[in-house]
Enzyme design. Structure first.
Site, PDB file in Angstrom:
ATOM      1  N   SER A 195      49.389  21.769   4.741  1.00 26.28           N
ATOM      2  CA  SER A 195      50.102  22.980   4.016  1.00 26.28           C
ATOM      3  C   SER A 195      51.045  22.157   4.635  1.00 26.28           C
ATOM      4  CB  SER A 195      50.393  24.090   3.829  1.00 26.28           C
ATOM      5  OG  SER A 195      51.660  24.433   3.366  1.00 26.28           O
ATOM      6  N   TYR A 208      49.274  31.680   8.595  1.00 28.74           N
ATOM      7  CA  TYR A 208      48.955  30.367   7.763  1.00 28.74           C
ATOM      8  C   TYR A 208      49.589  29.101   8.198  1.00 28.74           C
ATOM      9  CZ  TYR A 208      48.597  27.972   3.445  1.00 28.74           C
ATOM     10  OH  TYR A 208      48.534  27.264   2.336  1.00 28.74           O
TER      11      TYR A 208
END
Length: 321
Positions: A195, A208
């Site tokens: 990400s 995350y």
């Protein structure tokens, strides 16, 4: 004085060469078809099958379609059988080849809940006889719908377990299952979805983002270990993609549709051990790195981000009622 002048000249020339080299490397991102060409048979030369985790929707589904379009049979994995069956039905239709004829693709559905501890023995049994040339580790979960501070996460213990199992453990386990076959055949491709927000410490997404940094470092280390065995391993770190995780934001120059992003990202497959998958996301990453962390971590920015996502979710819910 002459010595000092020579040192300063050398230093200036070194800086110029260094940044000139970085500019040349970056400029290649504008011309992926010429700078990172792939033959039409590149993917099928790796093996007959592609395995994609989290393939029932979004980016995983788009990778399944893209690899089938490039001639591969696909194994699609997720926890929702009905959705997987629908994707399989769509992929199982035909893709035209260069002569306009129709060529069928075989699709294998494997139902797997990656948040559970005992799912990998079943996966290994299901794919043990397949010649897997491409693995896409796409599965990933957010601990919260609305970004929040670590201790404010709803059911924090469960969130920690789910993030580690899906974002970290699954990555390692799938590589453990599939990498030996690639090593034996001395060829293969592994694409690990990271990400863009893991490019810097990211408050409100702490758990995350940390799990996605693991994806990057694991991919980079694995590539160093197995590059000489003919295996290409790349971490792809996108920013905005219009998926459920991003609340299906409207596509624009930065927020891409999954299908568009995947087609672009495959063009950069040989661009290095980590890419952002598209030119616009690469530029966005560079811009974010230019902003001081004090600004990105300020209470004002964090509150604005939280309010923006809350508003988007509220609009989504109102639009569906």
């Amino acid at each position: 004085m002459d010595l000092l002048e020579a040192i300063l000249t050398l230093l200036g020339a070194t800086v110029l060469v260094y940044y000139g080299g970085k500019f040349v490397l970056f400029s290649r991102m504008f011309f992926p078809k010429w700078c990172f060409p792939l033959s039409k048979t590149f993917f099928t030369s790796m093996g007959e099958w592609a395995v994609i985790t989290g393939a029932s929707e979004g980016v995983g589904r788009a990778y399944a379609f893209a690899l089938a379009e490039r001639g591969m049979n696909v194994v699609i994995m997720s926890r929702t059988k009905a959705t997987l069956d629908q994707v399989a039905k769509e992929i199982g239709s035909y893709f035209p080849n260069v002569t306009g004829e129709k060529t069928g693709r075989t699709v294998k559905v494997v139902v797997a809940d990656f948040s559970k501890e005992n799912t990998f023995a079943t996966i290994e049994e299901e794919i043990k006889d397949l010649n897997v040339g491409v693995l896409v580790n796409n599965i990933g979960v957010l601990p919260n719908i609305i970004p929040s501070r670590f201790l404010e996460s709803e059911d924090l213990d469960k969130a920690i377990t789910n993030v580690i199992n899906c974002n970290v453990k699954t990555l390692c386990k799938m590589c453990k299952i599939i990498l030996p076959g690639m090593e034996n055949r001395r060829k293969g491709v592994i694409i690990n979805i990271a990400s863009g927000i893991a490019s810097f410490p990211c408050p409100l997404y702490t758990l995350y983002a940390a799990s996605k940094i693991f994806v990057e470092r694991f991919s980079q280390g694995l590539q160093a270990e197995y590059k000489d065995r003919g295996i290409l391993i790349q971490a792809v770190a996108p920013f905005g993609i219009s998926t459920r995780m991003a609340h299906f934001q409207k596509a624009n120059i930065v927020t891409l549709l999954p299908e568009d992003f995947v087609q672009k990202s495959l063009q950069y497959l040989t661009a290095g051990e980590k890419t952002h998958g598209s030119l616009c996301h690469t530029i966005l990453g560079w811009l974010l790195h230019s902003i001081p962390l004090k600004v990105l971590h300020s209470e004002y920015v964090l509150q604005k981000l939280q309010n923006y996502i809350e508003k988007k979710i509220e609009q989504e819910e109102n639009g569906s009622t």
